[in-house]
Design a protein around this motif. Structure first.
Motif, mmCIF file in Angstrom:
data_model
loop_
_atom_site.group_PDB
_atom_site.id
_atom_site.type_symbol
_atom_site.label_atom_id
_atom_site.label_comp_id
_atom_site.label_asym_id
_atom_site.label_seq_id
_atom_site.Cartn_x
_atom_site.Cartn_y
_atom_site.Cartn_z
ATOM 1 N N ILE A 135 134.646 10.201 80.632
ATOM 2 C CA ILE A 135 134.808 11.633 80.374
ATOM 3 C C ILE A 135 133.559 12.173 79.669
ATOM 4 O O ILE A 135 133.015 13.207 80.043
ATOM 5 N N ALA A 136 133.100 11.409 78.666
ATOM 6 C CA ALA A 136 131.909 11.846 77.936
ATOM 7 C C ALA A 136 130.709 11.927 78.874
ATOM 8 O O ALA A 136 129.918 12.876 78.822
ATOM 9 N N LEU A 137 130.596 10.937 79.769
ATOM 10 C CA LEU A 137 129.470 10.932 80.712
ATOM 11 C C LEU A 137 129.526 12.151 81.618
ATOM 12 O O LEU A 137 128.517 12.793 81.886
ATOM 13 N N ILE A 138 130.730 12.456 82.091
ATOM 14 C CA ILE A 138 130.861 13.567 83.032
ATOM 15 C C ILE A 138 130.645 14.910 82.320
ATOM 16 O O ILE A 138 129.916 15.774 82.799
ATOM 17 N N VAL A 139 131.261 15.048 81.146
ATOM 18 C CA VAL A 139 131.297 16.364 80.514
ATOM 19 C C VAL A 139 130.029 16.670 79.723
ATOM 20 O O VAL A 139 129.498 17.781 79.776
#
Lengths: 239, 242
Positions: free
Chosen positions: B22-26
């Motif tokens: 999620i952190a990578l995507i967001v």
């Protein structure tokens, strides 16, 4: 309906690469029964189940399931297939997995908790499926099939790696489903599980070497031990 | 339709158990954008040109990777085989993936655009168009990922498709050099690669007063590419296998 067979296989041939995995097989499975599909690994059990599920490319012959050709659209909500690998999502909780498969079957969420209880996973309901043991994962997979409430269950080695108490409970559940008119085809390579079935199909090298009740098998082989009965019948077939 | 939504919800639930992804995507696109801005601190014109183009590039790359790996996992773990024995239609499965990653891309694009405009002083007259094109790029990445996953047997192979499918498009899309300045052969090649039109649209965005004809053309081409990739991807989802 009771006299009708749930599965009709006629002259089925399956060729994989250059190997003929099933060389012309005929069998039928009657409605409302538990049929055991027994045989050593590599004998073609999974391939046969895949044919019945309608996901195996076949070379010739026909497979009729619940009155329609295997894999037809009408059968997709009437046949529940539990693969040998526990085909559920490891990165979802048990409850989330079951909610998804329940939604695919067009069923609500009402039965989820009860089904989790039926397979003995209530304490693990909110655990990540990937963190469960192999036997627990198989039960999640089984529960996903139960939620869809199909007429025909195709269970590929559902009791592998389970402790004896759980195995007994699951076989009891299978009997209960059959008593409700469901048809179950259960594969196993453990011969003593054959004794729990209404009927036993013994497979070896893609062919049937026996099709009888457990008692019939014992009588045919002249022994009380089903493991030994398999050996006797396999050797007779080879001779 | 309800099965499409159930599938999208399931994909997002899977993602929700994976905070790092999620952190990578967001966040990662915004971080890279900030980095890029300060690398070209002395040449603000470079950031004004390439910054928006990168906003279109990230969702495409990230969603291509995430989708192809997820889909290979579905194929190898047996879940895909199981799904195909349920009443779920192939279109519903693909639609569910597109919807889930489209939502993820929407969050990513809104944050990226907000950072670019308010923090990095990017000049754009139609900020909502940034978000629109970013989401379409993400869906394109998802569609190509679904398609390419059919040719990978392992997750490792799926990741290798990134240099094969994505990097040539990055080189040819006009990010590094304007496409019109390329040799004819490369220009023609860039004409048939979908990412070129995403980059064109973002280039246009930087100096357009409103949503213009060029952007409409780019949008149409991108949506068309999505449809073709999704149609081809659905052909690779075979119910019967050897």
């Amino acid at each position: 309906m009771l006299n009708k067979s749930a599965i009709e296989v006629a002259h089925l041939t399956v060729i994989r690469g250059k190997n003929t995995v099933i060389p012309g097989l005929d069998l039928s499975v009657s409605t409302g029964s538990v049929t055991g599909l027994l045989g050593p690994s590599g004998s073609g059990k999974t391939t046969l189940i895949r044919c019945i599920a309608g996901i195996q490319i076949i070379a010739s012959g026909s497979v009729t399931v619940l009155g329609s050709p295997a894999g037809s659209a009408t059968n997709r909500d009437r046949v529940g297939y539990v693969t040998q690998a526990s085909s559920v999502y490891p990165d979802l909780s048990v409850r989330q997995n079951l909610a998804y498969f329940s939604a695919l079957a067009g069923k609500g969420a009402a039965a989820i908790d009860e089904t989790i209880g039926n397979v003995g996973l209530t304490p693990q309901a909110d655990s990540l499926t990937g963190n469960l043991s192999g036997g627990q994962r198989i039960r999640v997979s089984l529960a996903a099939a139960l939620l869809a409430d199909p007429d025909l269950y195709l269970l590929d080695e559902p009791t592998v790696g389970l402790d004896p108490v759980l195995r007994r409970d699951l076989w009891k559940m299978f009997d209960g489903l059959a008593a409700d008119g469901k048809t179950l085809l259960v594969s196993s390579h453990v011969m003593d599980e054959a004794g729990r079935c209404d009927r036993v199909l013994l497979m070896r090298e893609g062919g049937l070497i026996a099709d009888a009740t457990p008692d019939g098998l014992r009588a045919e082989a002249g022994t009380d031990d089903l493991e030994e009965a398999f050996l006797v019948l396999a050797e007779r077939e080879a001779a | 339709m309800s099965r499409t939504i159930a599938t999208a919800r399931r994909v997002l639930q899977q993602l929700s158990h994976d905070p790092r992804s999620i952190a990578l995507i967001v966040l990662l696109p915004s971080v890279l954008l900030v980095l890029f801005k300060y690398i070209y601190n002395g040449q603000p014109a470079v950031f004004d040109r390439v910054g928006p183009q990168m906003l279109g590039l990230f969702p495409f790359i990230v969603m291509f990777l995430v989708t192809s790996v997820t889909m290979v996992r579905e194929r190898t773990s047996g879940t895909l085989e199981r799904l195909l024995t349920t009443p779920l239609r192939r279109g519903e499965l693909i639609g569910g993936y597109g919807l889930a990653f489209g939502v993820a891309a929407l969050v990513q694009a809104v944050i990226g655009a907000a950072v670019a405009i308010w923090w990095l002083d990017l000049n754009v007259n139609v900020p909502w168009a940034i978000v629109l094109f970013a989401v379409v790029d993400a869906v394109l990445g998802t569609a190509l990922g679904l398609l390419m996953s059919a040719f990978a047997r392992t997750e490792f192979q799926a990741v290798q498709f990134m240099p094969l499918v994505v990097v040539p498009q990055i080189l040819l899309c006009g990010l590094l050099a304007p496409r019109t300045s390329m040799p004819d052969v490369l220009h023609w090649l860039s004409n048939v690669l979908p990412l070129s039109y995403a980059t064109d649209a973002f280039t246009e965005l930087t100096h357009a007063d409103g949503f213009n004809g060029t952007m409409t053309r780019d949008l149409t081409i991108l949506v068309g590419c999505c449809v073709v990739a999704i149609a081809l991807a659905s052909l690779t989802l075979r119910r019967r296998t050897p």
